[in-house]
Design an enzyme around this catalytic site. Structure first.
Site, PDB file in Angstrom:
ATOM      1  N   SER A  65      -9.961  -0.614   6.685  1.00 38.03           N
ATOM      2  CA  SER A  65      -9.381  -0.484   5.339  1.00 38.03           C
ATOM      3  C   SER A  65      -8.655  -1.707   4.810  1.00 38.03           C
ATOM      4  CB  SER A  65      -8.434   0.706   5.291  1.00 38.03           C
ATOM      5  OG  SER A  65      -9.193   1.884   5.268  1.00 38.03           O
ATOM      6  N   LYS A  78       0.842  -1.203   0.000  1.00 45.45           N
ATOM      7  CA  LYS A  78       0.000   0.000   0.000  1.00 45.45           C
ATOM      8  C   LYS A  78       0.873   1.248   0.000  1.00 45.45           C
ATOM      9  CE  LYS A  78      -4.007   1.861   2.569  1.00 45.45           C
ATOM     10  NZ  LYS A  78      -4.879   1.656   3.752  1.00 45.45           N
ATOM     11  N   SER A 131      -9.854   2.125   2.642  1.00 46.93           N
ATOM     12  CA  SER A 131      -8.976   2.888   1.788  1.00 46.93           C
ATOM     13  C   SER A 131      -8.038   2.013   0.956  1.00 46.93           C
ATOM     14  CB  SER A 131      -8.133   3.837   2.633  1.00 46.93           C
ATOM     15  OG  SER A 131      -7.312   3.105   3.533  1.00 46.93           O
TER      16      SER A 131
HETATM   17  N1  GLN Z   1     -13.173   3.947   5.878  1.00 47.98           N
HETATM   18  C1  GLN Z   1     -12.662   4.341   7.159  1.00 47.98           C
HETATM   19  C2  GLN Z   1     -12.340   5.808   7.147  1.00 47.98           C
HETATM   20  O1  GLN Z   1     -12.602   6.416   6.180  1.00 47.98           O
HETATM   21  C3  GLN Z   1     -11.472   3.502   7.508  1.00 47.98           C
HETATM   22  C4  GLN Z   1     -10.209   3.985   6.934  1.00 47.98           C
HETATM   23  C5  GLN Z   1      -9.057   3.120   7.268  1.00 47.98           C
HETATM   24  O2  GLN Z   1      -9.189   2.049   7.863  1.00 47.98           O
HETATM   25  N2  GLN Z   1      -7.889   3.600   6.926  1.00 47.98           N
HETATM   26  O3  GLN Z   1     -11.837   6.329   8.081  1.00 47.98           O
END
Ligand code: GLN
Length: 510
Positions: free
Chosen positions: A179, A80, A155
């Site tokens: 994410s 990532k 994400s």
């Molecule tokens: N979708 C969640 C957010 O927008 C989780 C993001 C993540 O785990 N990095 O914060």
């Protein structure tokens, strides 16, 4: 040799050890696959073909000399794009870091390199890991290999899409609220958020430091255990790293048995708001586990209802503080405004303002503003303080539930993959994707998502989540491995074999 991309990481590793294939061949096969399909999937922000092949050749040389190598040596991996990689650009999906080339490796990357896993490249993500769809990436979204018009989750949608599209057998993700697990759920892949402190955060672009955790993205539960054992364990460079031996994860998968294991179905993570097909696959999976000898109980975690609200105060608060480092002086983008409205030329503040205005996307700005407000004097107790109290109540709910059950289970996400564009203008709808995953981050406990099947109404993958007490990550691997075995028997092969052929793939027009 394109069939090399269809193997699991464990399966590929066995062929490397047996000398049937070289790491250069395996790495090249994945680079070829990326060349064929990534135009459609857009899982990668940067492909490092030369670096990956150099690492692969080095592993082949060491193996040729008879060196004792890590079990995954020679298996390529995608990382990532918020994990610092020396000499390879790292953007965190943001214009603010465009062009930044880290001068050092994150601990995870140091361990991957030492074990001989060629790094294929860096995967797409929502900017600074804020989002559930990759639509907040400054470089355009990734697409779900099951249906290119749909989101691959976020994400870390790039990592999940790369693994689901057979562009990489393994990937690294990070999970602050879901994410790793939510992209896993909507792409039919396996994703694990380890116990907080179980995998080093050194060299990761920080979103919310008390919630962030890196972990594996794979196609099988065994592959996740192999990768988790490789990157996990104590790191003196991360002050929150757990200074104790990790439980044996690969052994937990290999000898997996759920006889007598108490499985707690979380009442609050199901029912209303959960898609029919997602619920049906979840209920069947629970029945399969019961049939294999597990004892199924219902547990209640009443404060999970407030988890989302608490998370969306704690996360922006920490994010507003973490993102303050992007001041146009130290890293990445620097914008010098032409017209500053006073005669002295731009001040440091003018440059900072112009850089942040141009460099941060809407979602990052929204969260910085929200977090700054929640932490401001006069509001701190009402917002941040209350959220922290809820966080404690969520942790207590987990503790009480783990008195009655060895693991907790739920659907990973309420729905299957939604369409690109469907929720991007509605932040609250987007935030609801993480309703079932974020309690684990608030409490620091580990969570694993594996595919539970396809929803009848849309034919798209649904996810099954297993949660375990902190530092008992082995339990979720045990339960996940048994369920995976039972489901594979039922399906007659991996779920991803049913995904449609991608444009650009051999024999398919681009
Ligand atoms: N979708 C969640 C957010 O927008 C989780 C993001 C993540 O785990 N990095 O914060």
């Amino acid at each position: 040799m394109s069939d090399l991309t269809r193997l699991s990481a464990g399966g590929l590793a066995e062929r490397l050890v047996a000398g049937e294939v070289s790491s250069v061949e395996a790495t090249q096969a994945h680079l070829d696959r990326i060349g064929e399909v990534d135009g459609a999937v857009h899982a990668f922000l940067h492909v490092d073909a030369e670096g990956a092949l150099t690492q692969a050749a080095e592993v082949d040389r060491r193996r040729g000399r008879g060196a004792v190598l890590h079990p995954l040596a020679g298996v390529p991996i995608a990382v990532k794009d918020l994990v610092a990689t020396k000499g390879i650009p790292t953007t965190a999906g943001s214009r603010l870091l465009e062009g930044w080339v880290p001068p050092y490796d994150a601990t995870i990357v140091t361990r991957l390199r030492a074990a001989g896993l060629p790094i294929l490249g860096k995967t797409n993500m929502d900017e600074f890991a804020m989002g559930s769809s990759t639509e907040h990436s400054a470089f355009g979204p990734s697409h779900n290999p099951w249906d290119l018009a749909r989101i691959p989750g976020g994400s870390g949608g790039g990592s999940a899409a790369a693994v689901a599209a057979f562009e990489a057998p393994l990937a690294i993700g990070t999970d602050t609220g879901g994410s790793i697990r939510q992209p896993g759920s909507v792409t039919g892949t396996v994703g694990v958020k380890p116990t907080y402190g179980g995998v080093s955060r050194y060299g990761l672009v920080a979103l919310a430091s008390s919630l962030d955790q890196a972990g594996p993205v794979t196609r099988t539960v065994l592959d996740a255990a192999l990768l988790h054992e490789l990157v996990g364990g104590h790191d003196p460079r991360d002050s929150t790293s757990i200074d104790a031996p990790m439980p044996a994860l690969v052994d937990a998968v290999r000898g997996a048995d759920v006889t007598g294991v108490r499985i707690g179905v979380v009442r609050e993570l199901g029912g209303e708001g959960y898609q029919t097909g997602v619920r049906a696959r979840f209920d069947e999976a629970v029945e399969l586990l019961a049939g294999a000898g597990a004892e199924v109980v219902e547990v209640s975690c009443p404060h999970f209802t407030y988890g989302l609200a608490a998370y969306y105060l704690i996360l922006p608060s920490e994010a507003s503080s973490n993102l303050a480092r992007y001041d146009a002086m130290r890293y990445g983008l620097r914008v010098a405004p032409d017209d500053v409205g006073h005669g002295d030329g731009p001040s440091a503040e003018d440059v900072m303002l112009a850089t942040r205005e141009a460099g941060f996307g809407d979602e990052a700005k929204r969260r910085i503003i929200l977090g700054t407000y929640a932490l401001s004097s006069g509001y701190y107790d009402a917002y941040y303080g209350s959220a922290q109290k809820v966080r404690t109540l969520v942790a207590r709910d987990f503790a009480a539930a783990f008195e009655r059950a060895d693991v907790l289970v739920s659907p990973t996400t309420p729905t299957t993959a939604f369409r690109l564009g469907e929720k991007v203008d509605d932040p609250l709808a987007m935030y609801l994707n993480d309703i079932a995953t974020l309690p684990a981050n608030l409490a620091g406990v580990p969570g694993l998502s594996l595919p539970s099947g396809l929803a009848d109404e849309d034919g798209l993958p649904a996810g099954f989540q297993v949660l375990a007490p902190a530092t008992a990550d082995d339990r979720m691997y045990r339960v996940g491995a048994v369920l995976e075995r039972l489901l594979l028997d039922r399906w007659g092969g991996p779920l991803l074999d049913r995904a449609p052929a991608l444009p650009g793939a051999r024999g398919v027009p681009a």
